[in-house]
Design a protein around this motif. Structure first.
Motif, PDB file in Angstrom:
ATOM      1  N   ILE A  86      -2.262  12.921   3.114  1.00  0.00           N
ATOM      2  CA  ILE A  86      -2.188  11.460   3.060  1.00  0.00           C
ATOM      3  C   ILE A  86      -1.215  10.939   4.127  1.00  0.00           C
ATOM      4  O   ILE A  86      -1.489   9.950   4.796  1.00  0.00           O
ATOM      5  CB  ILE A  86      -1.778  10.964   1.659  1.00  0.00           C
TER       6      ILE A  86
ATOM      7  N   ASP B   2       0.840  -1.201   0.000  1.00  0.00           N
ATOM      8  CA  ASP B   2       0.000   0.000   0.000  1.00  0.00           C
ATOM      9  C   ASP B   2       0.877   1.255   0.000  1.00  0.00           C
ATOM     10  O   ASP B   2       0.592   2.221  -0.718  1.00  0.00           O
ATOM     11  CB  ASP B   2      -0.917   0.041   1.223  1.00  0.00           C
TER      12      ASP B   2
ATOM     13  N   LEU C 179       0.961   9.610  -5.162  1.00  0.00           N
ATOM     14  CA  LEU C 179       1.301  10.958  -4.709  1.00  0.00           C
ATOM     15  C   LEU C 179       2.266  11.636  -5.678  1.00  0.00           C
ATOM     16  O   LEU C 179       2.149  12.837  -5.942  1.00  0.00           O
ATOM     17  CB  LEU C 179       1.883  10.912  -3.293  1.00  0.00           C
TER      18      LEU C 179
ATOM     19  N   LEU D 267       0.943   4.191  -2.759  1.00  0.00           N
ATOM     20  CA  LEU D 267       0.701   5.591  -2.408  1.00  0.00           C
ATOM     21  C   LEU D 267       1.810   6.501  -2.906  1.00  0.00           C
ATOM     22  O   LEU D 267       1.557   7.628  -3.337  1.00  0.00           O
ATOM     23  CB  LEU D 267       0.542   5.739  -0.888  1.00  0.00           C
TER      24      LEU D 267
END
Length: 180
Positions: free
Chosen positions: A174, A146, A154, A150
């Motif tokens: 985030i 994960d 991002l 991300l």
């Protein structure tokens, strides 16, 4: 490697870093060779494909980021170490626009020249996350995969004209959701 060949190799990487930073992963290899003051044949002797050049360029940076993360593991609080790692990974992906896919693909391809480096970066991220889980300062439902996903998402924000002005804010948002 002969001394002149080593100089050409080093010069090509130095110039490639500049060109890819300016133009992203699809930067012109012809431009790299021209600015390095070598022929296109010399570039292709050292780096037979665009991916080979990008892999050589990225491996150094990914290995540096991994070494910094190993230091964070013992020198910073768990949440701070994790978020510093996350921001460093996003910054690397942003620095070389368009390489997120290459880094993600390398995790799935043991034959990739970037596989070992990407796995080491993934593994230290997972260790930092586990340390943050143990300390109760990271969401328990996030795993290392994960985190890597991300990072790519991002980094993508910085490449989108509509989101680029808000990208730093969204990275912070985030990051705060991972380790509130």
């Amino acid at each position: 490697m002969r001394a002149d060949a080593q100089r050409n190799y080093d010069r090509l990487l130095e110039v490639a870093r500049e060109v890819v930073t300016e133009n992203g992963a699809e930067a012109s290899l012809r431009d790299v060779a021209r600015r390095a003051d070598v022929g296109l044949g010399t570039l292709y002797r050292h780096f037979p494909t665009r991916e080979a050049l990008l892999e050589a360029l990225l491996r150094e940076d990914v290995d540096r980021l991994t070494a910094e993360a190993v230091d964070l593991e013992t020198s910073r609080a768990p949440d701070e170490a994790l978020l510093t790692w996350l921001r460093g990974c996003v910054a690397l992906n942003h620095e070389y626009r368009g390489i997120s896919g290459l880094l993600s693909a390398a995790l799935e391809d043991p034959e990739s020249a970037l596989y070992d480096s990407c796995m080491a970066l993934h593994d230290i991220g997972e260790r930092l996350l586990q340390r943050a889980h143990t300390a109760g300062v990271a969401r328990p439902d996030i795993d290392g995969t994960d985190l890597f996903a991300l990072v790519g998402a991002l980094a993508w924000l910085y490449d989108q004209p509509a989101f680029a002005p808000r990208a730093d804010h969204l990275v912070d948002f985030i990051a705060g959701a991972i380790a509130p």
